[in-house]
Design an enzyme around this catalytic site. Structure first.
Site: not given
Ligand code: TYM
Length: 331
Positions: A114, A197, A200
């Protein structure tokens, strides 16, 4: 005999769930709630580890509650509640942070992923301690089983380590949970970049199927999915990631095994294949979308359900928190 306790949650960090959340989590939850004492949370405290607009967040919490129910979670049977409504989550997270090693927390790969784009300097401390809050969620409810997609496995392992460490140091307090991860469909990939993957925060919206997208848009995204030039419809994650992803998706939404799908599509072209995958996904998602929109038309009823269930959750969580406080010498 009482059913085993189950815990899971999702972040209200976008206006809709995506197909990865639906297959990796919600679809399994719906089945598991039949024979488990289930708690499903909307983890708003996790969502605020990255900036959120208060107005938008408030709406997204309701929208996620509606998607849980539309996706088959029964709020009378399972406890569907909002994490921040139960103060014990933040309190236990603090206690657990004092027994978590800095190095141990630094090894969490999701934090690394992230912060890969923006750099760790730009990240909040909350994003760093995110897995400790997740451990608190799970341990507060004495969960035995935690159904998640495989990207959350490391966090559940940390939860086990922290629970065991606490029990060893302060006496038996927590139940040690196990992750429950699907064999197929534990990871759904981006339709445009089938090596990453579905997420969002994808750069290209064409790669992500949103539960609340219009059916025509969903079908179009699937028909434009990246495949390969080899032409064969068979699963091979390394050589044929796009085709494999579509097979996994179709298998998850129809309940037909990948091997049976390979046999079914033998000799067919990608055009027919993609059209059938698109039809299957739309058949699964369109009713969920419609029901979500119906539920959202009555926000007061959603708020009422969430308040009732927060009371149920609080009763369980507060008792566990008291045990932990006592064990640590804080009572
Ligand atoms: P979140 O909101 O990122 O994702 C929710 C669930 O969806 C799964 N998932 C996927 N599964 C398959 N393929 C994908 N592409 C995909 N993307 C997401 C995730 O594995 C997850 O199961 N930290 C958690 C939320 C959480 C939680 C908890 C979960 C907070 N506390 C306690 C279980 C127990 C998360 O970020 O989920």
């Amino acid at each position: 005999m009482a059913h085993p306790r189950l815990y899971s949650g999702m972040q209200p960090s976008s206006g809709s769930l995506h197909l990865g959340n639906y297959i990796g989590a919600l679809q399994q939850w719906r089945r598991l709630q039949e024979d488990h004492d289930a708690f499903f949370s909307i983890v708003d405290l996790h969502a605020i580890t990255v900036p959120q607009s208060p107005q938008v967040l408030r709406e997204q919490v309701r929208t996620l509650a509606a998607q849980y129910i539309a996706g088959g979670i029964d709020p009378d049977r399972s406890c569907l509640y909002v994490q921040s409504h139960v103060a014990a989550h933040a309190q236990l997270a603090w206690l657990l942070s004092t027994i978590t090693g800095f190095g141990e927390a630094s090894r969490m790969t999701q934090f690394k992923d992230k912060t890969a784009k923006g750099g760790q300097e730009a990240a909040s401390v909350g994003l760093f301690t995110y897995p400790i809050l997740m451990a608190a969620d799970i341990l507060l409810y004495d969960a035995e089983i935690v159904p998640v997609g495989d990207d959350q496995k490391q966090h559940v392992e940390l939860t086990r380590d922290l629970g065991e460490r606490f029990n060893k140091r302060f006496g038996a307090t927590f139940t040690i949970p196990k992750p429950r991860i699907l064999a197929d469909g534990a990871r759904i990939y981006d339709l445009q970049i089938p090596q990453s993957k579905m997420s969002k925060s994808a750069d290209n919206d064409k790669g992500v199927i949103w539960l609340l997208d219009e059916p025509a848009k969903t079908a179009k995204k699937i028909r434009s999915a990246v495949t390969d030039t080899d032409g064969a419809i068979r699963a091979d994650r390394a050589e044929k990631p796009g085709v494999t992803n579509l097979l996994d998706i179709m298998s998850a939404v129809t309940g037909t095994s990948v091997a049976d799908l390979e046999a079914h599509f033998d000799g067919q072209g990608y055009g027919v294949f993609k059209t059938e995958v698109a039809d299957a996904v739309v058949a699964e998602l369109a009713p969920v979308r419609e029901r979500t929109l119906e539920l959202l038309a009555d926000p007061a009823e959603l708020d009422r359900l969430l308040a009732v269930n927060a009371d149920r959750a609080r009763a369980v969580a507060d008792a566990t928190l008291t045990r932990a406080l006592e064990a640590m010498g804080l009572r």
